[in-house]
Motif scaffolding. Structure first.
Motif, PDB file in Angstrom:
ATOM      1  N   PHE A 199       0.838  -1.551   0.252  1.00 66.42           N
ATOM      2  CA  PHE A 199       0.077   0.268  -0.164  1.00 66.42           C
ATOM      3  C   PHE A 199       0.608   1.859   0.004  1.00 66.42           C
ATOM      4  CE2 PHE A 199      -2.164   3.136   2.506  1.00 66.42           C
ATOM      5  CZ  PHE A 199      -3.194   3.278   1.397  1.00 66.42           C
ATOM      6  N   ASN A 200       1.754   1.092   0.713  1.00 63.35           N
ATOM      7  CA  ASN A 200       2.674   2.810   1.037  1.00 63.35           C
ATOM      8  C   ASN A 200       3.402   2.727  -0.459  1.00 63.35           C
ATOM      9  OD1 ASN A 200       1.796   3.066   3.698  1.00 63.35           O
ATOM     10  ND2 ASN A 200       3.531   1.586   4.496  1.00 63.35           N
ATOM     11  N   HIS A 201       4.006   1.625  -0.609  1.00 63.10           N
ATOM     12  CA  HIS A 201       4.567   1.576  -2.015  1.00 63.10           C
ATOM     13  C   HIS A 201       4.102   1.529  -3.573  1.00 63.10           C
ATOM     14  CE1 HIS A 201       7.923   2.423   0.327  1.00 63.10           C
ATOM     15  NE2 HIS A 201       7.892   1.036   0.707  1.00 63.10           N
ATOM     16  N   GLN A 202       2.665   1.678  -3.504  1.00 63.53           N
ATOM     17  CA  GLN A 202       2.106   1.468  -4.572  1.00 63.53           C
ATOM     18  C   GLN A 202       2.547  -0.004  -5.196  1.00 63.53           C
ATOM     19  OE1 GLN A 202      -1.082   3.240  -4.931  1.00 63.53           O
ATOM     20  NE2 GLN A 202      -0.917   2.914  -2.947  1.00 63.53           N
ATOM     21  N   THR A 203       2.586  -1.350  -4.642  1.00 64.28           N
ATOM     22  CA  THR A 203       3.464  -2.372  -5.983  1.00 64.28           C
ATOM     23  C   THR A 203       2.031  -3.177  -5.445  1.00 64.28           C
ATOM     24  OG1 THR A 203       4.778  -2.513  -3.898  1.00 64.28           O
ATOM     25  CG2 THR A 203       5.956  -1.251  -5.248  1.00 64.28           C
ATOM     26  N   THR A 204       2.690  -4.574  -6.400  1.00 63.83           N
ATOM     27  CA  THR A 204       2.165  -5.659  -5.502  1.00 63.83           C
ATOM     28  C   THR A 204       2.904  -6.747  -5.160  1.00 63.83           C
ATOM     29  OG1 THR A 204       2.183  -5.975  -8.120  1.00 63.83           O
ATOM     30  CG2 THR A 204       0.424  -4.614  -7.940  1.00 63.83           C
ATOM     31  N   VAL A 205       3.707  -6.559  -4.681  1.00 66.74           N
ATOM     32  CA  VAL A 205       4.349  -7.862  -4.385  1.00 66.74           C
ATOM     33  C   VAL A 205       3.647  -9.034  -3.616  1.00 66.74           C
ATOM     34  CG1 VAL A 205       6.586  -8.395  -2.540  1.00 66.74           C
ATOM     35  CG2 VAL A 205       6.459  -6.451  -4.214  1.00 66.74           C
TER      36      VAL A 205
END
Length: 466
Positions: A348-354
């Protein structure tokens, strides 16, 4: 599915086997490989598109080298792979260092090229497609605490009863279990004016919570930090200072690692507990403390008393109630839930989908976590930063990996008399091997910049050549 993009310029004069390796990658559709016939065409595309990798022969004479150097400065996100005959070229060296580029000098080691370039491009694509992105937390929450295992539910019930009272609470637990979170949760539950009142009346949003780590301050400073001082009380006291007990008026004071507090100050704290009064350093007047006291330690309280780390009378004054926070290894499925919570927050904080692989998740659940929740959170952050879109076992910290024999990192043998330079070199080369030559991930794992790592490797190469 995202696929890495690789731009390549390898003229006919370049090694034919390298061109073939890139063609294989293109045919396997493992990545988007674009081969250019001219350097000018590659430069134009670099300005229009955003390649992840750029492989080129820098010994070519058919292009504008100055323009290429300029573009290298602009395209900072790409991994540059340069092929050269090794002739001195200060401009190239400068850019290679600043860009943390991989430089292969002829005759080029084909296995190294495969391992450091082709395999890494493959791994990036596989990492992006593996696993389901973790976007939601599976951890239940109570106040500042996370988890729903039986030990945590018992803790929650205890806090529900203690929170609304003004009783002093002594919190015991290993490092990293979340003792300060317990204190904040107690503070948030409110403090009625009478210990017998259980109406859950809140302290209100303005009630201060003041925490101090008794082991982080010097004996000379901690008394002033807690009780304040008056101007001229000691050298450097140029003005009055209001201590934590004053600043926490109507709220909560949390004394973390209280067993590290000097004995002389524990005597003065005892007076606060008995009479509610304290005296700022250098003052002749007492002040009244209107705070709730919470204390914590990671030591066994009885042993601390026997060792002279904690006064017995202080312990019994603080320990109206003792709360023991369970270690993470005793919390069962909470480990899985906390893993999803921390990873979802990072996404959420880095706008990623890891995501995290099943193997890595199984390993996380099997590890004994001596550092508890704090160690787990740092491990997930570590894996998040080093992953290619999916956290694998090898992305976790080395200290976490040692529990798994299949992924254990070999222990460095340290001969007697080894120098610090030799030890540093061994650590760098071992970490580089662990990450299969990926210098960006190696630099992150070592906590150094890519430029520093490049300089070290160049130094080792020069020494080896000599």
């Amino acid at each position: 599915m995202y696929m890495s993009c690789l731009f390549a310029y390898l003229p006919q004069s370049s090694d034919a086997s390298l061109r073939q390796m890139l063609k294989v990658a293109l045919n396997a559709r493992a990545t988007n490989v674009v081969c250019f016939d001219t350097l000018a065409a590659l430069l134009e595309s670099c300005q229009l598109d955003g390649p992840d990798w750029v492989v080129l022969d820098v010994d070519t004479k058919d292009g504008d080298i100055d323009e290429l150097l300029t573009i290298m400065t602009r395209v900072t996100h790409a991994q540059w792979v340069l092929l050269t005959d090794g002739a001195p070229f200060p401009a190239w060296n400068h850019h290679a260092q600043d860009m943390a580029a991989m430089v292969f000098r002829r005759p080029i080691d084909k296995q190294a090229f495969q391992r450091l370039v082709i395999d890494q491009v493959y791994s990036e694509d596989r990492g992006q497609s593996q696993g389901t992105p973790v976007m939601t937390s599976q951890a239940d929450q109570y106040g500042y605490l996370l988890g729903s295992s039986s030990p945590m539910q018992a803790l929650y019930r205890q806090l529900q009863r203690l929170g609304p009272t003004k009783a002093n609470v002594f919190i015991i637990g290993e490092s990293g279990v979340g003792k300060e979170h317990v204190a904040k949760t107690l503070h948030g539950l409110g403090r009625p004016t009478d210990i017998g009142e259980m109406d859950m009346r809140s302290q209100g949003g303005d009630a201060p919570f003041m925490a101090v780590n008794c082991g982080a301050l010097s004996p000379e400073l901690i008394e002033s930090e807690l009780f304040g001082h008056v101007k001229g009380a000691f050298t450097g006291a140029h003005q009055d200072h209001q201590g934590i007990f004053y600043q926490a008026e109507g709220g909560t004071v949390f004394l973390d690692e209280i067993t590290e507090m000097p004995q002389s100050l524990q005597v003065k704290l005892l007076r606060v507990l008995e009479s509610g009064e304290y005296r700022p350093v250098g003052s002749t007047r007492n002040q009244q403390a209107n705070v709730r006291l919470l204390a914590a330690t990671n030591r066994d309280a009885r042993e601390a008393i026997q060792q002279g780390k904690l006064r017995e009378d202080i312990y019994y004054r603080l320990a109206q109630f003792v709360v023991t926070v369970p270690p993470l290894r005793a919390r069962g499925d909470d480990i899985h839930a906390l893993t999803t919570h921390f990873l979802a927050e990072l996404n959420f904080n880095h706008q990623t989908t890891v995501s995290i692989s099943d193997n890595a998740l199984e390993h996380v659940q099997r590890y004994h976590w001596p550092g508890n929740v704090r160690e787990l959170k740092h491990a997930i952050e570590h894996g998040f930063l080093l992953s290619n879109g999916c956290i694998e076992v090898t992305d976790l910290p080395a200290s976490v990996m040692v529990d798994d024999p299949s992924t254990a990192v070999e222990t460095l043998a340290l001969p007697e008399g080894i120098s610090l330079d030799e030890l540093e070199k061994a650590a760098i080369l071992q970490t580089l091997a662990r990450y299969q030559g990926n210098r960006q991930r190696t630099a992150k794992a070592l906590g150094i910049s890519s430029k520093t790592l490049y300089n070290k490797l160049q130094q080792y190469h020069a020494l080896s050549s000599d």
